[in-house]
Design a protein around this motif. Structure first.
Motif, PDB file in Angstrom:
ATOM      1  N   VAL A  26       0.861  -1.196   0.000  1.00 36.12           N
ATOM      2  CA  VAL A  26       0.000   0.000   0.000  1.00 36.12           C
ATOM      3  C   VAL A  26       0.892   1.240   0.000  1.00 36.12           C
ATOM      4  N   PRO A  27       0.341   2.400  -0.477  1.00 33.91           N
ATOM      5  CA  PRO A  27       1.158   3.617  -0.493  1.00 33.91           C
ATOM      6  C   PRO A  27       1.441   4.132   0.920  1.00 33.91           C
ATOM      7  N   ASN A  28       2.483   4.915   1.028  1.00 27.27           N
ATOM      8  CA  ASN A  28       2.914   5.417   2.329  1.00 27.27           C
ATOM      9  C   ASN A  28       3.294   6.891   2.245  1.00 27.27           C
ATOM     10  N   ALA A  29       3.089   7.608   3.359  1.00 29.31           N
ATOM     11  CA  ALA A  29       3.600   8.977   3.462  1.00 29.31           C
ATOM     12  C   ALA A  29       3.997   9.215   4.908  1.00 29.31           C
ATOM     13  N   VAL A  30       4.960  10.144   5.098  1.00 30.79           N
ATOM     14  CA  VAL A  30       5.420  10.428   6.464  1.00 30.79           C
ATOM     15  C   VAL A  30       5.139  11.887   6.811  1.00 30.79           C
ATOM     16  N   LEU A  31       5.248  12.189   8.116  1.00 33.51           N
ATOM     17  CA  LEU A  31       5.017  13.539   8.649  1.00 33.51           C
ATOM     18  C   LEU A  31       3.663  14.091   8.178  1.00 33.51           C
ATOM     19  N   VAL A  32       2.650  13.283   8.385  1.00 38.51           N
ATOM     20  CA  VAL A  32       1.324  13.589   7.875  1.00 38.51           C
ATOM     21  C   VAL A  32       0.481  14.348   8.915  1.00 38.51           C
ATOM     22  N   SER A  33      -0.277  15.322   8.444  1.00 38.92           N
ATOM     23  CA  SER A  33      -1.267  15.985   9.317  1.00 38.92           C
ATOM     24  C   SER A  33      -2.514  16.322   8.507  1.00 38.92           C
ATOM     25  N   SER A  34      -3.512  16.876   9.164  1.00 40.40           N
ATOM     26  CA  SER A  34      -4.788  17.290   8.512  1.00 40.40           C
ATOM     27  C   SER A  34      -5.380  16.217   7.614  1.00 40.40           C
ATOM     28  N   ILE A  35      -5.673  15.073   8.195  1.00 41.72           N
ATOM     29  CA  ILE A  35      -6.191  13.953   7.391  1.00 41.72           C
ATOM     30  C   ILE A  35      -7.691  14.129   7.130  1.00 41.72           C
ATOM     31  N   GLU A  36      -8.094  13.999   5.853  1.00 41.43           N
ATOM     32  CA  GLU A  36      -9.520  14.044   5.482  1.00 41.43           C
ATOM     33  C   GLU A  36      -9.817  12.936   4.494  1.00 41.43           C
ATOM     34  N   PHE A  37     -11.106  12.625   4.348  1.00 45.94           N
ATOM     35  CA  PHE A  37     -11.467  11.538   3.427  1.00 45.94           C
ATOM     36  C   PHE A  37     -12.411  12.020   2.349  1.00 45.94           C
ATOM     37  N   VAL A  65      -7.835   9.357   0.514  1.00 46.04           N
ATOM     38  CA  VAL A  65      -7.501  10.119   1.713  1.00 46.04           C
ATOM     39  C   VAL A  65      -6.701  11.347   1.277  1.00 46.04           C
ATOM     40  N   LYS A  66      -7.083  12.496   1.875  1.00 45.18           N
ATOM     41  CA  LYS A  66      -6.349  13.732   1.577  1.00 45.18           C
ATOM     42  C   LYS A  66      -5.656  14.177   2.856  1.00 45.18           C
ATOM     43  N   PHE A  67      -4.432  14.638   2.714  1.00 47.55           N
ATOM     44  CA  PHE A  67      -3.723  15.082   3.923  1.00 47.55           C
ATOM     45  C   PHE A  67      -2.634  16.070   3.564  1.00 47.55           C
ATOM     46  N   LYS A  68      -2.037  16.640   4.618  1.00 48.06           N
ATOM     47  CA  LYS A  68      -0.894  17.525   4.411  1.00 48.06           C
ATOM     48  C   LYS A  68       0.337  16.802   4.892  1.00 48.06           C
ATOM     49  N   LYS A  69       1.435  17.166   4.276  1.00 56.85           N
ATOM     50  CA  LYS A  69       2.681  16.500   4.602  1.00 56.85           C
ATOM     51  C   LYS A  69       3.718  17.591   4.818  1.00 56.85           C
ATOM     52  N   GLU A  70       4.425  17.511   5.927  1.00 56.62           N
ATOM     53  CA  GLU A  70       5.415  18.556   6.239  1.00 56.62           C
ATOM     54  C   GLU A  70       6.628  18.433   5.340  1.00 56.62           C
ATOM     55  N   LEU A  71       7.080  19.580   4.833  1.00 55.80           N
ATOM     56  CA  LEU A  71       8.324  19.602   4.060  1.00 55.80           C
ATOM     57  C   LEU A  71       9.328  20.474   4.796  1.00 55.80           C
ATOM     58  N   GLU A  72      10.529  20.522   4.279  1.00 59.68           N
ATOM     59  CA  GLU A  72      11.557  21.396   4.852  1.00 59.68           C
ATOM     60  C   GLU A  72      11.096  22.850   4.821  1.00 59.68           C
ATOM     61  N   GLY A  73      11.632  23.642   5.697  1.00 58.02           N
ATOM     62  CA  GLY A  73      11.415  25.086   5.643  1.00 58.02           C
ATOM     63  C   GLY A  73       9.982  25.502   5.933  1.00 58.02           C
ATOM     64  N   GLY A  74       9.254  24.669   6.643  1.00 57.51           N
ATOM     65  CA  GLY A  74       7.908  25.066   7.036  1.00 57.51           C
ATOM     66  C   GLY A  74       6.877  24.941   5.927  1.00 57.51           C
ATOM     67  N   LEU A  75       7.254  24.309   4.823  1.00 62.64           N
ATOM     68  CA  LEU A  75       6.295  24.139   3.722  1.00 62.64           C
ATOM     69  C   LEU A  75       5.406  22.925   3.966  1.00 62.64           C
ATOM     70  N   TYR A  76       4.231  22.959   3.349  1.00 63.01           N
ATOM     71  CA  TYR A  76       3.336  21.807   3.394  1.00 63.01           C
ATOM     72  C   TYR A  76       3.069  21.342   1.976  1.00 63.01           C
ATOM     73  N   GLU A  77       2.874  20.066   1.846  1.00 62.64           N
ATOM     74  CA  GLU A  77       2.497  19.520   0.550  1.00 62.64           C
ATOM     75  C   GLU A  77       1.114  18.901   0.755  1.00 62.64           C
TER      76      GLU A  77
END
Lengths: 683, 263
Positions: free
Chosen positions: B139-150, B155-167
């Motif tokens: 199954v797919p994976n992601a790390v440093l995940v927040s703001s999970i929605e369905f 599933v939709k979520f935000k993922k922390e990037l360097e420098g305070g960015l979100y993906e």
């Protein structure tokens, strides 16, 4: 022509006694129905045993109820209230007499005849004038010089009701003056002004003797008085002036367990099995707490003294009472069906979490309330509910978890609880093993064991005990956090765990008494623990040691500096220990003691102890400690002495943040005594 | 929404005096208190909050020694529906790969829409299990995940990037997400809440019951071998800045400029 009396004159063809009877019946029925509805809600509250120690309760009713003991704490308003209350008491006989006069022109109360009746008439006439004067002063005071404590932060109040009541009371006095004044005018008695000043003033405004108008005024004054009287009586239970009826019962049933927190539910042993823990729904308050809500007169003395209100936190104790009473009156109306309460959660919607967590449980509100309304138990009950829902500020969760895991909020390992004793020179601190004995069991608590600053107080106290030749020991690794704040934050299950651990540790050792320098530990062991142990606070022990000649002081450290003493809430207000610390201070040579304006039972909390050190409030404008430091600098204090380790931490921080570093220092009484020990005692 | 949360039992080293033990391969853990990995606490809380919003079932599972039952019970008190305790003496010394193997074996035949783990563990900070578990289960994976929605089966979520960015990311379910701390405010679990689930059964499943061979777990089943665990060398003494407020602030600014803390 003689003046006709009310009982002789039919109203619209109906005999007066019938009219009197109808008014009396209607008024009393309405009053009885309203009271029944109010009492019905009390009966739906939770049980609360308040019928013990009747003697003590009668004393409270006499001192705080009839004696109005706390009123003069606010001198102006207090004196006005005492005059008004005395007036009510005295004029109650007059009111009964007047009701009777509707039935018979010769009515009088038993025993109130002859010269007794004359004496009472004279007294009554002075009191009528006094009450009228007080009402006018109160109206002007309210309207023109509105004291800040009449505000309603975060809600709406019932200020206008005060004018209704003052107006009705004034009308009672004026109609009485018209009634008696018209009689005086008719009888033409001169020189009565000295005996009957109110009636004489009334007579000045009366039409001519013998006139029909005079008779109308006499009769009209009477019936107006009766209507106003019953109107007032019936207005009381639907307004904030219910206190006129409930205040004395409220004082009679007040809490006798000072310093302790109420059980989760009285009479229930296994509270863990209850469907709801604490107060989430209104009916989960105890009947006495609902009576408190009825009884609040919105005077605002609680909030005026509340440190949380002072620094801008959303908590205002008076608003809790007002909001709760409004909620009760709205949802349990006198007429009609109860309102649906499914969409509104009392704890959370009516009283918010921010308000509930903002309380330091300092008790300033309870010490001030003239009719002994309780707040801490209610706050704790609402916290119990929030805890049960898992709704706890993040800043408090970690320290609570630490206590659960390690027995202290600092996260230090149990094994290192006695580590502070290791670098003490020339002082040996015995760790009492199971079965060992010492005269004194020194309960260090978590702060004294793990907080580097407070460890200094522990060391000082060990030196003092050694210098005074006391035989003492500590529990070491077997000691657990006292649990004072755990209980007050509403985590009853965890409190039970820590207190049982400590009780077991106490029972396994042999000692004459426990001593601690932390008033929070002192309070909970003394008042909350189900098993009782003799316990003294360090200030009490030191006072005793001074009296016995086992401690003596030099003025080397104090050097004639100006010293002020800050009363810790849990030593002073909650346990009534005000004198021992001052006695010890007074024995230090050259000390110049100056009291702050807010001292003893009015001491200002410096933001709470135990776990509250971790609590972060987002609404406050300034820190409570900073407010307190300003009060200390107002009296020119160079040294602030306190007798609580948490006050020390809060005030030390505040001295820095208010730029008083170098100008003022704060020391614990234990440290000051240690630094002032006479050389012979040290040997 | 069926959610499986994998949690780890870690020693609390925050206020402890650490010592090296086990032949310089580990720290001395006997005197240390253990607790749920803080990152995983957020994962359990997130799962329960999702369940409260959209319904479903939350299962908590851990590869951990006996004492860890406390953590599983606390997770039940937090709102999880069931908990499984995977333990066998043979699991001792498993690395991230071996732990992922054990978890994958346990999860494989269970229905799930989402697997949540913490991104890292407080003790070894390897951050391996989530990703490897996802790979093993395909199954797919992601790390440093927040703001999970369905959204439907996504599933939709935000993922922390360097420098305070979100993906912002969208992913098909089932999926495995390794959460960041702070994505929610974990509720408080009171003693009473734990008491309420005191009688809930937490099955302990061993190597055999999982259908694993001892060679697949523990040191044998691991891909990593620890060479040495060592204390950091003592550094140079810190500088205590003295003087008045102005002087001290000046010196502090100087140091920060020097070390590149401020521009």
């Amino acid at each position: 022509m003689t003046l006709l009396e009310p009982a002789d004159v039919p109203i619209a063809g109906i005999p007066a006694y019938i009219v009197a009877l109808i008014i009396l019946t209607l008024a009393l029925c309405f009053f009885a129905f309203v009271m029944y509805r109010r009492i019905d809600l009390l009966r739906r509250g939770m049980p609360d045993p308040r019928f013990s120690d009747i003697g003590e309760r009668i004393k409270l009713a006499l001192v705080y109820g009839f004696g109005q003991y706390r009123q003069p704490r606010y001198l102006g308003a207090g004196v006005l209230h005492i005059l008004l209350f005395a007036g009510f008491m005295i004029l109650s006989l007059r009111s009964l007499t007047l009701i009777g006069l509707g039935f018979s022109p010769d009515f009088h109360l038993p025993l109130l005849t002859g010269s007794a009746a004359f004496a009472y008439e004279v007294l009554k006439d002075y009191v009528v004038l006094m009450v009228l004067a007080v009402c006018i002063i109160c109206i002007v005071r309210r309207a023109v010089f509105t004291p800040a404590r009449y505000d309603h932060p975060g809600g709406k109040g019932h200020g206008s009701e005060a004018y209704v009541i003052l107006g009705l009371v004034s009308a009672l006095m004026i109609t009485d003056m018209v009634f008696d004044g018209s009689a005086l005018k008719q009888n033409g008695a001169q020189g009565h002004a000295l005996f009957f000043p109110a009636a004489s003033i009334g007579a000045l405004f009366m039409p001519e003797k013998g006139s029909q108008a005079l008779n109308y005024l006499h009769i009209g004054g009477y019936w107006a008085h009766i209507l106003v009287f019953f109107g007032l009586l019936n207005f009381l239970p639907i307004s904030k002036h219910f206190h006129v009826i409930t205040a004395i019962p409220n004082v009679f049933f007040s809490n006798l367990n000072k310093g302790a927190i109420k059980p989760v539910e009285c009479g229930v042993d296994d509270w863990m099995e209850l469907p709801e823990c604490g107060v989430g729904h209104f009916e989960r308050f105890t009947w006495k707490h609902i009576l408190d809500f009825y009884s609040c007169a919105d005077c605002g003395r609680c909030s005026d003294n509340c440190p949380a209100t002072t620094v801008g936190r959303t908590l205002s104790p008076k608003m809790i009472s007002i909001k709760a009473r409004d909620f009760a009156y709205e949802h349990y109306p006198i007429f009609g069906a109860e309102k649906d309460r499914s969409k509104i959660q009392f704890t959370g919607d009516v009283v918010t979490g921010d308000e509930i967590w903002a309380c330091t449980t300092c008790g300033a509100c309870e010490a001030e309330c003239p009719i002994l309304i309780e707040y801490i138990d209610k706050i704790v009950d609402m916290r119990r509910y929030l805890i049960d829902q898992g709704d706890v500020p993040q800043s408090l969760q970690k320290p609570m978890q630490q206590i659960k895991k390690k027995g202290n909020a600092y996260g230090g390992s149990k094994a290192k609880r006695a580590a502070w004793t290791k670098d003490l020179e020339g002082v040996e601190v015995r760790e009492l093993k199971k079965g060992e004995a010492a005269d004194l069991l020194f309960f260090v608590d978590s702060c004294g064991s793990f907080d580097p600053r407070i460890q200094e107080i522990s060391k000082s106290f060990a030196r003092i005990l050694t210098a005074s030749g006391s035989d003492f020991g500590i529990l070491g690794a077997d000691e657990t956090d006292s649990g004072n704040e755990i209980r007050r934050l509403g985590e009853e299950g965890l409190f039970e765990q820590v207190c049982q651990k400590n009780i077991a540790a106490f029972l396994e050792r042999d000692f004459k008494e426990i001593v601690t320098f932390d008033p929070h530990a002192f309070n909970t062991i003394r008042n909350d623990y189900p098993e009782k142990f003799p316990i003294v606070h360090a200030s009490q022990l030191m006072a005793r040691l001074v009296r016995n000649g086992r401690l003596s002081f030099t003025g080397d450290y104090v050097q004639g500096k100006v010293v002020t003493y800050h009363d810790p809430c849990y030593l002073g207000r909650h346990n009534g220990i005000y004198e021992d610390p001052r006695f010890v201070l007074g024995r230090i040579p050259g000390i110049r003691l100056r009291e702050m304006e807010r001292s003893r039972s009015r001491s200002f909390c410096c933001s709470g102890g135990g776990l509250l050190l971790w609590y972060e409030n987002e609404q406050e404008r300034e820190r409570m400690g900073e407010v307190r430091v300003k009060m200390a600098s107002e009296v020119g204090a160079e040294i602030v002495v306190t007798a609580c380790p948490f006050c020390l931490i809060n005030l030390e921080d505040a001295i820095k943040t208010t730029g008083n570093e170098g100008k003022m220092e704060v020391v614990d009484l234990v440290e000051l005594v240690d630094r002032s020990l006479g050389t012979h005692a040290r040997e | 929404m069926d959610i499986i949360v994998c949690v780890k039992w870690v020693p609390d080293t925050s206020e402890a005096d650490l010592a090296i033990a086990g032949g310089a391969k580990d720290i001395k853990k006997d005197d240390l208190d253990h607790d749920i990995n803080d990152w995983d606490r957020f994962a359990v809380e997130e799962a329960v909050q999702i369940k409260e919003k959209v319904g479903g079932k939350v299962t908590v599972v851990s590869v951990a020694p006996e004492d860890a039952e406390e953590m599983l019970r606390e997770s039940l008190a937090r709102g999880a529906d069931e908990a499984f305790h995977l333990w066998d003496d043979a699991f001792e010394g498993s690395d991230g790969y071996a732990v992922a193997t054990i978890l994958a074996k346990f999860i494989k035949d269970r229905p799930f829409d989402l697997i949540l783990t913490g991104t890292l563990a407080d003790d070894d900070c390897s951050g391996q299990v989530g990703g490897m578990l996802a790979a093993m289960l395909g199954v797919p994976n992601a790390v440093l995940v927040s703001s999970i929605e369905f959204l439907d089966r996504k599933v939709k979520f935000k993922k922390e990037l360097e420098g305070g960015l979100y993906e912002a990311v969208e992913m098909d379910l089932p999926a495995q997400l390794s959460v960041a701390t702070g994505l929610n405010e974990p509720r408080f679990v009171s003693i009473r809440a734990v008491r309420k689930v005191a009688s809930a059964e937490i099955p302990v499943i061993d190597c055999g019951e999982l259908g694993l061979d001892e060679s697949q777990v523990g040191p044998q089943g691991s891909k990593i071998q620890v060479e040495e665990v060592a204390m950091p060398p003592e550094g140079e003494g810190a500088e205590i800045i003295g003087g008045g407020a102005e002087e001290a602030a000046g010196r502090l600014a100087e140091i920060l400029k020097e070390k590149g803390g401020i521009g």
